[in-house]
Design a protein around this motif. Structure first.
Motif, PDB file in Angstrom:
ATOM      1  N   ALA A 160       3.383  -1.967   4.662  1.00 38.80           N
ATOM      2  CA  ALA A 160       4.806  -1.949   4.304  1.00 38.80           C
ATOM      3  C   ALA A 160       4.999  -1.428   2.879  1.00 38.80           C
ATOM      4  O   ALA A 160       5.921  -0.647   2.611  1.00 38.80           O
ATOM      5  CB  ALA A 160       5.409  -3.341   4.447  1.00 38.80           C
ATOM      6  N   VAL A 161       4.131  -1.858   1.967  1.00 36.97           N
ATOM      7  CA  VAL A 161       4.221  -1.374   0.580  1.00 36.97           C
ATOM      8  C   VAL A 161       4.010   0.132   0.534  1.00 36.97           C
ATOM      9  O   VAL A 161       4.780   0.872  -0.098  1.00 36.97           O
ATOM     10  CB  VAL A 161       3.186  -2.097  -0.308  1.00 36.97           C
ATOM     11  N   CYS A 162       2.974   0.612   1.216  1.00 40.83           N
ATOM     12  CA  CYS A 162       2.667   2.052   1.203  1.00 40.83           C
ATOM     13  C   CYS A 162       3.764   2.868   1.880  1.00 40.83           C
ATOM     14  O   CYS A 162       4.188   3.912   1.353  1.00 40.83           O
ATOM     15  CB  CYS A 162       1.323   2.296   1.889  1.00 40.83           C
ATOM     16  N   LEU A 163       4.231   2.409   3.037  1.00 40.50           N
ATOM     17  CA  LEU A 163       5.235   3.168   3.779  1.00 40.50           C
ATOM     18  C   LEU A 163       6.565   3.198   3.044  1.00 40.50           C
ATOM     19  O   LEU A 163       7.214   4.249   2.947  1.00 40.50           O
ATOM     20  CB  LEU A 163       5.407   2.564   5.175  1.00 40.50           C
ATOM     21  N   THR A 164       6.990   2.047   2.519  1.00 42.30           N
ATOM     22  CA  THR A 164       8.253   2.004   1.772  1.00 42.30           C
ATOM     23  C   THR A 164       8.167   2.866   0.522  1.00 42.30           C
ATOM     24  O   THR A 164       9.118   3.576   0.172  1.00 42.30           O
ATOM     25  CB  THR A 164       8.586   0.553   1.381  1.00 42.30           C
ATOM     26  N   VAL A 194      -6.577  16.296  -4.229  1.00 45.11           N
ATOM     27  CA  VAL A 194      -5.803  16.048  -3.008  1.00 45.11           C
ATOM     28  C   VAL A 194      -6.093  14.663  -2.408  1.00 45.11           C
ATOM     29  O   VAL A 194      -5.626  14.353  -1.312  1.00 45.11           O
ATOM     30  CB  VAL A 194      -6.099  17.132  -1.956  1.00 45.11           C
ATOM     31  N   ILE A 195      -6.858  13.851  -3.113  1.00 43.26           N
ATOM     32  CA  ILE A 195      -7.208  12.516  -2.608  1.00 43.26           C
ATOM     33  C   ILE A 195      -6.064  11.562  -2.935  1.00 43.26           C
ATOM     34  O   ILE A 195      -5.818  11.246  -4.100  1.00 43.26           O
ATOM     35  CB  ILE A 195      -8.524  12.011  -3.227  1.00 43.26           C
ATOM     36  N   THR A 196      -5.374  11.093  -1.893  1.00 46.89           N
ATOM     37  CA  THR A 196      -4.210  10.236  -2.093  1.00 46.89           C
ATOM     38  C   THR A 196      -4.620   8.788  -2.353  1.00 46.89           C
ATOM     39  O   THR A 196      -5.731   8.360  -2.006  1.00 46.89           O
ATOM     40  CB  THR A 196      -3.292  10.272  -0.866  1.00 46.89           C
ATOM     41  N   VAL A 197      -3.702   8.038  -2.948  1.00 44.03           N
ATOM     42  CA  VAL A 197      -3.921   6.606  -3.169  1.00 44.03           C
ATOM     43  C   VAL A 197      -4.103   5.897  -1.833  1.00 44.03           C
ATOM     44  O   VAL A 197      -4.983   5.036  -1.677  1.00 44.03           O
ATOM     45  CB  VAL A 197      -2.736   6.005  -3.943  1.00 44.03           C
ATOM     46  N   GLU A 198      -3.303   6.268  -0.845  1.00 44.01           N
ATOM     47  CA  GLU A 198      -3.403   5.640   0.474  1.00 44.01           C
ATOM     48  C   GLU A 198      -4.779   5.867   1.098  1.00 44.01           C
ATOM     49  O   GLU A 198      -5.334   4.973   1.739  1.00 44.01           O
ATOM     50  CB  GLU A 198      -2.316   6.162   1.405  1.00 44.01           C
ATOM     51  N   LEU A 199      -5.330   7.069   0.928  1.00 46.59           N
ATOM     52  CA  LEU A 199      -6.635   7.360   1.505  1.00 46.59           C
ATOM     53  C   LEU A 199      -7.719   6.521   0.843  1.00 46.59           C
ATOM     54  O   LEU A 199      -8.648   6.046   1.514  1.00 46.59           O
ATOM     55  CB  LEU A 199      -6.950   8.849   1.355  1.00 46.59           C
ATOM     56  N   VAL A 200      -7.611   6.304  -0.459  1.00 50.85           N
ATOM     57  CA  VAL A 200      -8.574   5.465  -1.169  1.00 50.85           C
ATOM     58  C   VAL A 200      -8.466   4.019  -0.686  1.00 50.85           C
ATOM     59  O   VAL A 200      -9.480   3.344  -0.453  1.00 50.85           O
ATOM     60  CB  VAL A 200      -8.350   5.559  -2.693  1.00 50.85           C
ATOM     61  N   VAL A 201      -7.234   3.529  -0.533  1.00 50.77           N
ATOM     62  CA  VAL A 201      -7.032   2.169  -0.023  1.00 50.77           C
ATOM     63  C   VAL A 201      -7.590   2.048   1.388  1.00 50.77           C
ATOM     64  O   VAL A 201      -8.245   1.048   1.730  1.00 50.77           O
ATOM     65  CB  VAL A 201      -5.534   1.807  -0.052  1.00 50.77           C
ATOM     66  N   PRO A 253      12.056   1.605  -8.013  1.00 52.27           N
ATOM     67  CA  PRO A 253      11.557   2.077  -9.312  1.00 52.27           C
ATOM     68  C   PRO A 253      10.659   3.303  -9.164  1.00 52.27           C
ATOM     69  O   PRO A 253       9.950   3.456  -8.157  1.00 52.27           O
ATOM     70  CB  PRO A 253      10.769   0.877  -9.847  1.00 52.27           C
ATOM     71  N   ALA A 254      10.671   4.158 -10.162  1.00 59.08           N
ATOM     72  CA  ALA A 254       9.890   5.399 -10.099  1.00 59.08           C
ATOM     73  C   ALA A 254       8.399   5.120  -9.965  1.00 59.08           C
ATOM     74  O   ALA A 254       7.687   5.824  -9.225  1.00 59.08           O
ATOM     75  CB  ALA A 254      10.170   6.238 -11.341  1.00 59.08           C
ATOM     76  N   ASP A 255       7.881   4.090 -10.652  1.00 62.85           N
ATOM     77  CA  ASP A 255       6.446   3.820 -10.582  1.00 62.85           C
ATOM     78  C   ASP A 255       6.037   3.209  -9.244  1.00 62.85           C
ATOM     79  O   ASP A 255       4.859   3.193  -8.890  1.00 62.85           O
ATOM     80  CB  ASP A 255       6.008   2.919 -11.743  1.00 62.85           C
ATOM     81  N   PHE A 256       7.005   2.713  -8.466  1.00 62.04           N
ATOM     82  CA  PHE A 256       6.699   2.168  -7.141  1.00 62.04           C
ATOM     83  C   PHE A 256       6.249   3.271  -6.184  1.00 62.04           C
ATOM     84  O   PHE A 256       5.496   3.020  -5.245  1.00 62.04           O
ATOM     85  CB  PHE A 256       7.930   1.451  -6.587  1.00 62.04           C
ATOM     86  N   ALA A 257       6.686   4.500  -6.433  1.00 59.34           N
ATOM     87  CA  ALA A 257       6.330   5.629  -5.564  1.00 59.34           C
ATOM     88  C   ALA A 257       4.839   5.960  -5.617  1.00 59.34           C
ATOM     89  O   ALA A 257       4.342   6.670  -4.735  1.00 59.34           O
ATOM     90  CB  ALA A 257       7.154   6.860  -5.947  1.00 59.34           C
ATOM     91  N   TRP A 258       4.130   5.458  -6.617  1.00 58.02           N
ATOM     92  CA  TRP A 258       2.707   5.785  -6.772  1.00 58.02           C
ATOM     93  C   TRP A 258       1.883   5.345  -5.567  1.00 58.02           C
ATOM     94  O   TRP A 258       0.939   6.037  -5.165  1.00 58.02           O
ATOM     95  CB  TRP A 258       2.171   5.122  -8.043  1.00 58.02           C
ATOM     96  N   PHE A 259       2.236   4.226  -4.955  1.00 52.90           N
ATOM     97  CA  PHE A 259       1.430   3.698  -3.855  1.00 52.90           C
ATOM     98  C   PHE A 259       1.459   4.612  -2.634  1.00 52.90           C
ATOM     99  O   PHE A 259       0.442   4.788  -1.954  1.00 52.90           O
ATOM    100  CB  PHE A 259       1.926   2.302  -3.463  1.00 52.90           C
ATOM    101  N   GLY A 260       2.602   5.191  -2.325  1.00 51.41           N
ATOM    102  CA  GLY A 260       2.717   6.016  -1.133  1.00 51.41           C
ATOM    103  C   GLY A 260       2.719   7.504  -1.390  1.00 51.41           C
ATOM    104  O   GLY A 260       2.561   8.285  -0.445  1.00 51.41           O
ATOM    105  N   GLN A 261       2.909   7.911  -2.655  1.00 47.81           N
ATOM    106  CA  GLN A 261       2.993   9.337  -2.956  1.00 47.81           C
ATOM    107  C   GLN A 261       1.998   9.791  -4.024  1.00 47.81           C
ATOM    108  O   GLN A 261       1.909  10.987  -4.316  1.00 47.81           O
ATOM    109  CB  GLN A 261       4.410   9.685  -3.436  1.00 47.81           C
ATOM    110  N   GLY A 262       1.256   8.846  -4.606  1.00 52.36           N
ATOM    111  CA  GLY A 262       0.367   9.181  -5.710  1.00 52.36           C
ATOM    112  C   GLY A 262      -0.965   9.755  -5.258  1.00 52.36           C
ATOM    113  O   GLY A 262      -1.392   9.592  -4.105  1.00 52.36           O
ATOM    114  N   TYR A 263      -1.623  10.429  -6.196  1.00 53.38           N
ATOM    115  CA  TYR A 263      -2.944  11.015  -5.951  1.00 53.38           C
ATOM    116  C   TYR A 263      -3.919  10.459  -6.983  1.00 53.38           C
ATOM    117  O   TYR A 263      -3.586  10.342  -8.163  1.00 53.38           O
ATOM    118  CB  TYR A 263      -2.889  12.539  -6.055  1.00 53.38           C
ATOM    119  N   VAL A 264      -5.110  10.140  -6.529  1.00 53.77           N
ATOM    120  CA  VAL A 264      -6.152   9.637  -7.425  1.00 53.77           C
ATOM    121  C   VAL A 264      -6.814  10.799  -8.147  1.00 53.77           C
ATOM    122  O   VAL A 264      -6.976  10.789  -9.371  1.00 53.77           O
ATOM    123  CB  VAL A 264      -7.192   8.815  -6.635  1.00 53.77           C
TER     124      VAL A 264
END
Length: 329
Positions: free
Chosen positions: A237-241, A173-180, A159-170
């Motif tokens: 796994a969620v972030c990488l996928t 340039v601050i990524t969702v992954e970096l915040v996690v 799903p398109a909204d699933f990409a937010w975890f690994g490709q989204g920005y808060v």
């Protein structure tokens, strides 16, 4: 004769002086030196978006490294974390083909990681088998299940909204992954350094028999640590996928080596009993800067793998060589 010098007790040495002599301080200096070297070697390094992309080189591995650090401090290890990522990603792909949305996919990924961690923890903590042998076995088991399900195929079309975890920005340039990553660093830092559970982890790593006789439920603590490691592999796994947008059974191959290297480089004793979360955080940045800098210089991936292997051997051997030198002196 009375000696002509006085030994200053440790309690009289300022915390600042102790901090300057710590492994974390040395790592911080190394990180700054690598940052400067990368900036001088490539004109593209200091670009804000490039630096943001550099965080993808370590955030997913560091999420696992926090839990792995506590596990190694307790005298155990989990070499199946990359295979857990592969199985969790595969299970998310199966759920996706069944028509489930992003919330269910995330729950499936986390649940698979927890289940794998519980499986490892039960065998090691309850049956008393060596964790290195058990997790080598489950490493083949978990990834083998992924290959049975997928073969040489791949799951795509998340799903398109699933990409937010690994490709989204808060923000910017601050990524969702970096915040996690930052949130998990704080959480594991508090858990290890500010709670009774963290103190039990250190006690078990130094002497599990003494910990048992002191009233610490060693099996329960180790089981929880394997659960945490499996859960963090599920988060990764969620972030990488999400970042890759696809699932293959070969996903995350070699991650276990990089995670263990990150932990040991962070100052965690591979034999257990000592180590800190701040050290692991700095080591994550060091490894991320090194791999990103080498990538900008078009260094082949196999050379990076050789470097990581040598780095792991070096950080394990260096303390032993230093101790031998001091004994001879």
């Amino acid at each position: 004769m009375t000696p002509s010098y006085r030994v200053i007790p440790d309690r009289l040495v300022s915390p600042f002086a102790k901090a300057l002599k710590s492994w974390e301080s040395l790592l911080l200096i190394v990180a700054v030196a690598i940052f400067i070297a990368n900036a001088l070697a490539s004109p593209y390094f200091l670009n804000a978006w490039n630096l943001s992309d550099a965080t993808f080189n370590f955030t997913e591995k560091a999420m696992i490294a926090f839990a792995m650090a506590m596990l190694i401090i307790a005298g155990e290890i989990d070499l199946s974390v990359a295979a857990i990522i592969a199985l969790a990603s595969t299970m998310m792909g199966v759920a996706m083909t069944m028509g489930f949305g992003t919330p269910v996919l995330v729950l499936v990924g986390l649940g698979t990681g927890l289940a794998c961690g519980a499986f490892n923890g039960t065998i090691v903590a309850r049956l008393g088998l060596p964790s290195i042998v058990v997790t080598i076995g489950t490493m083949s088991l978990f990834r083998g299940i992924s290959y049975i399900i997928l073969g040489d195929q791949a799951f795509t079309g998340y799903p398109a909204d699933f990409a937010w975890f690994g490709q989204g920005y808060v923000v910017w340039v601050i990524t969702v992954e970096l915040v996690v990553f930052a949130a998990l660093a704080v959480a594991f830092g508090v858990l290890l350094h500010r709670t009774s559970f963290g103190r039990q982890v250190y006690v078990i790593g130094n002497n599990p028999v003494a910990a048992q006789f002191s009233g610490v439920n060693v099996a329960r603590v180790k089981f929880i640590l394997f659960l945490l490691t499996g859960l963090m592999a599920g988060v990764a796994a969620v972030c990488l996928t999400s970042r890759l947008g696809s699932t293959r059974p070969s996903i995350a191959t070699g991650y276990e080596l990089e995670v263990v290297t990150m932990v040991v480089l962070g100052g965690v004793n591979i034999l257990g009993g000592s180590g800190t979360i701040p050290g692991v955080v700095i080591a994550a940045f060091v490894m991320g800067l090194v791999t990103f800098g080498l990538g900008l210089l078009n260094v082949p991936g196999i050379v990076m793998s050789i470097f990581i292997g040598l780095l792991l051997i070096g950080v394990i051997a260096l303390p032993r060589l230093w101790a031998m030198r001091r004994r001879r002196a």
